[in-house]
Design an enzyme around this catalytic site. Structure first.
Site, short mmCIF file in Angstrom:
data_model
loop_
_atom_site.label_atom_id
_atom_site.label_comp_id
_atom_site.label_asym_id
_atom_site.label_seq_id
_atom_site.Cartn_x
_atom_site.Cartn_y
_atom_site.Cartn_z
N ASP A 198 -0.99 6.54 -4.91
CA ASP A 198 -1.98 7.61 -5.13
C ASP A 198 -1.41 8.68 -6.05
OD1 ASP A 198 -3.76 6.59 -2.92
OD2 ASP A 198 -1.99 7.09 -1.73
N HIS B 71 0.83 -1.21 0.00
CA HIS B 71 0.00 0.00 0.00
C HIS B 71 0.87 1.26 0.00
CE1 HIS B 71 -2.98 2.70 2.33
NE2 HIS B 71 -3.49 2.53 1.12
N GLU C 188 0.29 -0.42 -4.70
CA GLU C 188 -0.76 0.57 -4.90
C GLU C 188 -0.14 1.92 -4.60
OE1 GLU C 188 -4.02 3.24 -3.11
OE2 GLU C 188 -2.07 2.64 -2.32
N HIS D 119 -0.60 11.34 -1.37
CA HIS D 119 -1.92 10.94 -0.87
C HIS D 119 -2.78 12.13 -0.47
CE1 HIS D 119 -4.84 9.73 2.24
NE2 HIS D 119 -4.92 8.59 1.56
N GLU E 99 -4.14 4.57 -7.97
CA GLU E 99 -5.34 5.21 -7.42
C GLU E 99 -5.36 6.68 -7.82
OE1 GLU E 99 -6.22 5.07 -3.13
OE2 GLU E 99 -7.65 6.70 -3.52
O1 G3P Z 1 -6.67 2.04 -2.83
C1 G3P Z 1 -6.84 1.55 -1.55
C2 G3P Z 1 -6.54 2.60 -0.50
O2 G3P Z 1 -5.31 3.19 -0.82
C3 G3P Z 1 -7.60 3.65 -0.39
O3 G3P Z 1 -7.40 4.52 0.65
O4 G3P Z 1 -6.77 6.68 1.62
O5 G3P Z 1 -5.12 4.84 1.56
O6 G3P Z 1 -5.74 6.00 -0.54
P1 G3P Z 1 -6.19 5.55 0.81
MG MG Z 2 -4.61 4.84 -1.98
#
Ligand code: G3P
Ligand code: MG
Length: 247
Positions: A45, A16, A43, A58, A118
């Site tokens: 952002d 993540h 993953e 993020h 994302e």
């Molecule tokens: O994509 C899964 C997760 O990353 C969503 O929440 O706030 O960590 O971007 P966040």
């Molecule tokens: Mg995310």
């Protein structure tokens, strides 16, 4: 339903925000650490700067994860380039730069990492962010397997779908709303992403009956991960990749 799907098999665990808790979030160090630990996918952002360029970050503001201040969407590339986005995590990451989306994708391709991109638009930039990120994806991953692209913003996903009809999409919610299945269908989305503790049994059952993989965030506990896999969840996002390394 004609749903573009990734032509790579989903891993059980996505690191993540690049490298989870082992590196500054959304950083190139995180990508290197995830790959070194044997993770196949990450993953991260993506948000637009004031110059409309995509960067890995993020929050809508710079304070928490860098030595900058203000909104990312009001900050030009020249100022983002000079930030320290590593010291906030640990002194050993001092001087770590905020990565551009292009740098991150090139490093993913070099390391053999697949990605869940994302789209994280600042408020009022939803369509623009979806469009810009989808266009960059089609350029940067040209000739290779495309990433899975998700967002909490349906507007961003619609914009991405318009410019990139072949892109595999995932729709993100904290708790899926009552009309989640019709939103997935409207976007020709591949997967449903939600918070691990907000996944109701009936949602999972309907998703499974319709071959819609369910991906859950953010799972930082081994027994919770085991329970979710036993329920039929396809993949997880984790910050504690050190605990889930062999799943
Ligand atoms: O994509 C899964 C997760 O990353 C969503 O929440 O706030 O960590 O971007 P966040
Ligand atoms: Mg995310």
């Amino acid at each position: 339903m004609n749903r573009p799907a990734p032509d790579w098999s989903l891993p059980r665990v996505f690191a993540h925000r690049c490298g989870g808790a082992l590196a500054p979030e959304n950083s190139l160090s995180g990508l290197r650490i995830a790959a070194a630990l044997g993770f196949r996918a990450v993953e991260f952002d993506v948000m637009l700067s004031a110059d409309d360029s995509p960067w890995l970050i993020h929050d809508e503001t710079l304070e928490r994860t860098s030595n900058g201040s203000g909104r990312v969407c009001d900050t030009p590339d020249s100022a983002l380039r000079s930030l320290d986005a590593g010291s906030y995590r640990h002194a050993s990451f001092a001087g770590e730069a905020l990565p551009t989306f292009d740098q991150a994708v090139r490093l993913c391709r070099e390391l053999g990492l697949m990605a869940n991109v994302e789209i994280k638009p600042a408020a009022a930039f939803e369509a623009r962010t979806g469009e810009v990120v989808a266009r960059r994806i089609m350029d940067l991953w040209a000739g290779g397997p495309l990433p899975l692209v998700s967002s909490f913003s349906v507007v961003a996903l619609e914009a991405a779908r318009r410019v990139a009809p072949r892109l595999p999409l995932g729709v993100l919610w904290t708790r899926p709303p009552a009309d989640w299945a019709s939103q997935v269908e409207m976007l020709d989305a591949y997967s449903l992403h939600c918070a691990w503790d907000k996944l109701d049994a009936d949602v999972l059952k309907i998703a499974q009956a319709n071959d819609i993989p369910v991906l859950c965030y953010t799972v930082n506990d081994r027994s919770a991960a085991e329970t979710l896999f036993a329920r039929g969840v396809a993949a997880l996002f984790s910050d504690r990749i050190d605990l889930l390394i062999d799943m």
